[in-house]
Enzyme design. Sequence first.
Site, PDB file in Angstrom:
ATOM      1  N   GLN A   1       0.879  -1.184   0.094  1.00 59.84           N
ATOM      2  CA  GLN A   1       0.039   0.199   0.103  1.00 59.84           C
ATOM      3  C   GLN A   1       0.880   1.241   0.036  1.00 59.84           C
ATOM      4  OE1 GLN A   1      -3.133   0.590  -0.056  1.00 59.84           O
ATOM      5  NE2 GLN A   1      -4.157  -2.205   0.272  1.00 59.84           N
TER       6      GLN A   1
ATOM      7  N   CYS B   1     -10.149  -1.157  -4.814  1.00 62.18           N
ATOM      8  CA  CYS B   1      -9.292  -0.159  -5.510  1.00 62.18           C
ATOM      9  C   CYS B   1     -10.028   0.553  -6.547  1.00 62.18           C
ATOM     10  CB  CYS B   1      -7.676  -0.450  -5.762  1.00 62.18           C
ATOM     11  SG  CYS B   1      -7.313  -2.281  -6.815  1.00 62.18           S
TER      12      CYS B   1
ATOM     13  N   GLU C   1     -10.158   4.410  -2.392  1.00 63.43           N
ATOM     14  CA  GLU C   1     -10.127   2.857  -2.046  1.00 63.43           C
ATOM     15  C   GLU C   1     -11.671   3.221  -2.005  1.00 63.43           C
ATOM     16  OE1 GLU C   1      -8.648  -0.366  -1.706  1.00 63.43           O
ATOM     17  OE2 GLU C   1      -6.413   0.579  -2.624  1.00 63.43           O
TER      18      GLU C   1
END
Length: 361
Positions: free
Chosen positions: A183, A319, A353
Amino acid sequence: MTSVYQQQLDAKIDRIRNQFSAFNPPTLEVFESPEQHFRMRAEFRIWHTDDDMFYAMFERSEDNQQKTVVRIDEFPIADQSINSLMPILLAELKANPVLSKKLFEVHFLATLKGEMLVSLVYRAPLTDEWDTLAKQLAEQLNVKIIGRSRGVKRVLTEEYIVEELQVFDRTFQYQQIESSFTQPNAQVCQKMLQWACTAAEGSSKDLLELYCGNGNFTLPMSLKFNRVFATELAKSSVYAAQWNIEKNNIDNIQVARLSAEEFTQAYNAEREFRRLQEANIDIQSYDFDTVFVDPPRAGIDDDTLKLLQGFERIIYISCNPNTLHDNLKTLAQTHKISKFAMFDQFPYTHHVESGVLLEKI
């Protein structure tokens, strides 16, 4: 005066609320990002002139037909440690003809913990002299350095760094391997982990996780369940997840190298997998009530969606709002959205997200 970041965030919030309104979700929880120094990764081209070289990116024309070189002396969206290292590293590279010759790209990977990995990518073969000089530079700058050229990867010490993420009152350590997915916004990632753990409250049974990666969500969520069975297809991510499980002294997780489609086949007893037999994993011994998914941008395939419909709870991190919306057309037939969140992982872009907790109707 409203900042540029806040204006863009407000536009994302409006877009997500409107896009998902047909599913009658609860109030959208919004998790903001810092406005600067939030990216833990940065990649730059190295642009050579007759008497200089510098970090560069490319700006495309409106018709996407031309690219203009943009010199980068600082990169405010990157972590402060990357910004601090950039000029120091560049000066050292310029001063050494062996390290600067045919240098094509520089990639930075940083952690909140303070570790740094630098990948130097070349258009020419690497030599033993390069190894010696790069090791000296790594020790001087207190970073890890990896060299890459066509078909060759030189790992001088280790090909990973260790990140530490805080989830409520516990710190988890994660191996982050060079060129593998992690991430990019660690501070928002911590918020995502806390949200997912809150969504998982109340179970006394087992968790199934598909697309587990390096165990980013697996580790903290394991504290909410009796046992966890997690799957991931990429070998490097599976190895990292197993390292992370051992490093964090967690004993209720099993990880298998399976795609979501392969797990569905194994769970429905349609196919046997030697990978499960060799690891002594019995899927049927699990008593799942919750499934956690964090799929790639393409979303979830139809067979896996059908499988998910059989679980009491589905925690879905996405995502790509468009594929999430499409997948919810199926999942909303059997489940209702009881939590709805947006995480601003990617400020100054249109990407977001999203997270939903779905519970059986």
